[in-house]
Design a protein around this motif. Structure first.
Motif, PDB file in Angstrom:
ATOM      1  N   LYS A 161      -7.651  -2.521  -4.497  1.00  0.00           N
ATOM      2  CA  LYS A 161      -7.399  -3.808  -3.642  1.00  0.00           C
ATOM      3  C   LYS A 161      -8.656  -4.496  -4.579  1.00  0.00           C
ATOM      4  O   LYS A 161      -8.756  -5.739  -4.731  1.00  0.00           O
ATOM      5  CB  LYS A 161      -7.833  -3.570  -2.484  1.00  0.00           C
ATOM      6  CG  LYS A 161      -8.125  -4.656  -1.621  1.00  0.00           C
ATOM      7  CD  LYS A 161      -8.115  -4.345  -0.238  1.00  0.00           C
ATOM      8  CE  LYS A 161      -8.341  -5.784   0.846  1.00  0.00           C
ATOM      9  NZ  LYS A 161      -9.692  -6.162   0.580  1.00  0.00           N
ATOM     10  N   ILE A 209      -2.486  -7.345   2.209  1.00  0.00           N
ATOM     11  CA  ILE A 209      -1.990  -6.022   2.251  1.00  0.00           C
ATOM     12  C   ILE A 209      -0.855  -5.929   3.060  1.00  0.00           C
ATOM     13  O   ILE A 209      -0.892  -6.504   4.387  1.00  0.00           O
ATOM     14  CB  ILE A 209      -3.064  -5.018   2.565  1.00  0.00           C
ATOM     15  CG1 ILE A 209      -4.198  -5.144   1.677  1.00  0.00           C
ATOM     16  CG2 ILE A 209      -2.486  -3.828   2.547  1.00  0.00           C
ATOM     17  CD1 ILE A 209      -5.354  -4.199   1.916  1.00  0.00           C
ATOM     18  N   ASP A 256       0.857  -1.275   0.074  1.00  0.00           N
ATOM     19  CA  ASP A 256       0.006   0.209  -0.024  1.00  0.00           C
ATOM     20  C   ASP A 256       1.034   1.130  -0.113  1.00  0.00           C
ATOM     21  O   ASP A 256       1.799   1.331   1.049  1.00  0.00           O
ATOM     22  CB  ASP A 256      -1.108  -0.010   1.161  1.00  0.00           C
ATOM     23  CG  ASP A 256      -1.851   0.915   1.242  1.00  0.00           C
ATOM     24  OD1 ASP A 256      -1.941   1.688   0.079  1.00  0.00           O
ATOM     25  OD2 ASP A 256      -2.653   1.561   2.216  1.00  0.00           O
ATOM     26  N   ALA A 260      -3.867   1.086  -2.434  1.00  0.00           N
ATOM     27  CA  ALA A 260      -4.743   0.012  -1.958  1.00  0.00           C
ATOM     28  C   ALA A 260      -6.093   0.268  -2.051  1.00  0.00           C
ATOM     29  O   ALA A 260      -6.964  -0.613  -2.591  1.00  0.00           O
ATOM     30  CB  ALA A 260      -4.206  -0.699  -0.691  1.00  0.00           C
TER      31      ALA A 260
END
Length: 508
Positions: free
Chosen positions: A477, A488, A296, A473
């Motif tokens: 995601k 993550i 991230d 993210a």
């Protein structure tokens, strides 16, 4: 030119190998399972050159080889075109692959500090002497590598002097405390800089995903491991792992083997055999289930994608076919991934694939940097190309172009004495037959579309692919969840349960 004579390269064969051939526009696209086949490619290749089916005939010059009394395997390749000499000590067992898990960076620090002081010379004296001789001297022990390498080069007229200096550095390093502290002061900020680079983060995460507890999973030192280093630790590593019986000494250039070998026996006689053996451990098997790792970087305007799995070691009989597959799929700007994602879709400045094969199985990977908003589209095109090379045979003209490209690069490399001796050391490292490189062009040329499809089905499997993405993210995601369970992590590699919120400036 002398190398061209000694390698027996036919002019017609070399011209054929170097021909730049364009493939037929309009490759068919296989259904990825998510979308219908994409339209015929709009990319047109120009500057079509004549095609020759002639196989490149080559016979590489053989180095003179012998084993010195202390066990050093010596290889000398004479080349008298220029008054230059290149020397490389490759010491197996001294590389980072053999480091203790608690001491990442120990092998690299030991190698880097070899030329920072000996029992008779200071770092400054070594640097001044190298400069005065017009020579170069360096050493390294990279992560994932089993060997430490000390390289030196210079004029043949001063060879004896700079070789003596290189030998002093190799055999009598003193590892001064102030030089170690200076090394540490430069290395620690570099670790922080690494973590700002998305490609480093992607490669580090991929290595961990593929290798797990195997030492090749480690790709960098840590601030803590650097702080723990002491001169005594470096000296102990050097004493135990720098062994002549595990060393290949390769020399190429303006030397005469007949007169040099007796001198080397004297110059290197003090380097005594040790009892240390190199205990190589094979690597792990390939992953069997797809998984997604998401690093991230809140606010990032781009996504860095890297996907792949472990493939083969360097001795695998599948190596030539995988080299050709990689050429077709992503080795350069004429490959499928580049033409699709960059030239046609405009998703990225560049996208490539890569094959690494060592003593242990290395990965085949593909990836690139692309705009965050096209992450979903790029993933579809990646998978479309991976499935296409598995499901469809490569057309003859495209296959021929890929094979000629591989052979052309090999042909060009034969002009370099350093590359020729590197081929010889590779042959020695993997116990290949003496004529391995002579037959290499024919091996590549013999690869068929069936061969490419076979290795594609075996090693390029989206169902087991490990996917690493570095980006925001919060934005990508849900896209990545289509391709496997998503884990993550933050930029330090620590698990993060939820995407972070953007804070401060946008990351580029």
């Amino acid at each position: 030119m002398r190398i061209m004579r000694t390698t027996f390269l036919s002019r017609a064969a070399l011209a054929a190998a170097l021909a730049v051939v364009s493939a037929t526009p309009g490759w068919s696209q296989a259904d990825s399972g998510q979308d219908k086949a994409i339209p015929t490619s709009k990319v047109e290749r120009l500057n079509r050159a004549p095609v020759s089916k002639e196989i490149l005939n080559v016979k590489l010059p053989r180095p003179v080889e012998t084993v010195l009394p202390n066990g050093i395997h010596l290889m000398i390749l004479e080349d008298h075109r220029f008054p230059l000499v290149t020397v490389q000590f490759e010491i197996d067992g001294a590389g980072a692959l053999y480091e203790p898990a608690s001491q990442p960076g120990l092998a690299g620090a030991t190698a880097r500090l070899l030329n920072e002081g000996t029992t008779t010379r200071t770092s400054k004296q070594i640097a001044e002497e190298i400069d005065s001789l017009g020579a170069s001297l360096s050493a390294s022990a990279g992560f994932g590598a089993g060997a430490a390498v000390l390289s030196a080069s210079g004029l043949s007229d001063t060879f004896e002097k700079w070789f003596a200096l290189a030998t002093d550095v190799l055999l009598h390093p003193s590892f001064p405390g102030d030089e170690l502290e200076q090394y540490r002061s430069h290395a620690k900020p570099a670790l922080l800089q690494q973590r700002s680079q998305p490609n480093f983060l992607a490669n580090q995460t991929m290595s961990r995903a593929l290798y797990g507890a195997y030492p090749a999973a480690v790709v960098t030192a840590t601030p803590e491991s650097l702080d723990a280093l002491t001169p005594a630790m470096l000296a102990d590593w050097h004493e135990k792992h720098y062994a002549p019986q595990n060393t290949v000494l390769a020399i190429s250039g303006d030397v005469h083997a007949a007169t040099l070998i007796p001198e080397l026996r004297k110059w290197l006689a003090e380097w005594k055999r040790s009892k240390e053996a190199v205990n190589f451990q094979p690597g792990p098997p390939a992953a069997t289930k797809a998984k997604v790792f998401l690093i991230d970087r809140p606010g990032s305007v781009q996504t860095t994608l890297l996907m792949g799995n472990l493939a083969i070691d360097r001795t695998s009989p599948d190596y030539p076919a995988l080299v050709v597959l990689n050429e077709v799929l992503g080795a350069g700007s004429a490959s499928r991934l580049f033409l699709n994602l960059r030239e046609e879709k405009g998703y990225t400045y560049g996208v490539y694939s890569n094959l690494i094969a060592r003593k242990y199985a290395g990965p085949w990977t593909a990836g690139g940097d692309l705009r965050t908003e096209v992450t979903g589209g790029a993933m579809k095109e990646f998978l479309r190309e991976l499935n296409r090379i598995r499901d469809e045979k490569v057309p003859d003209e495209e296959l021929d172009a890929a094979k000629r490209s591989v052979v052309a690069r090999f042909a060009l490399s034969l002009e370099s004495p350093q590359q020729l001796i590197a081929y010889a050391t590779t042959r020695k490292a993997y116990n290949f037959p003496a004529d391995y490189w002579d037959k290499y062009p024919a091996q590549i040329t013999a690869i068929t579309a069936d061969d490419v499809q076979r290795v594609a089905k075996k090693y390029v499997d989206p169902a087991t692919m490990q996917l690493v993405a570095v980006g925001d993210a919060g934005k990508i995601k849900t896209i990545l969840e289509k391709y496997g369970p998503v884990e993550i992590v933050d930029v330090s590699g620590k698990p993060a349960a939820e995407p972070s919120k953007p804070a401060g400036a946008v990351l580029q």
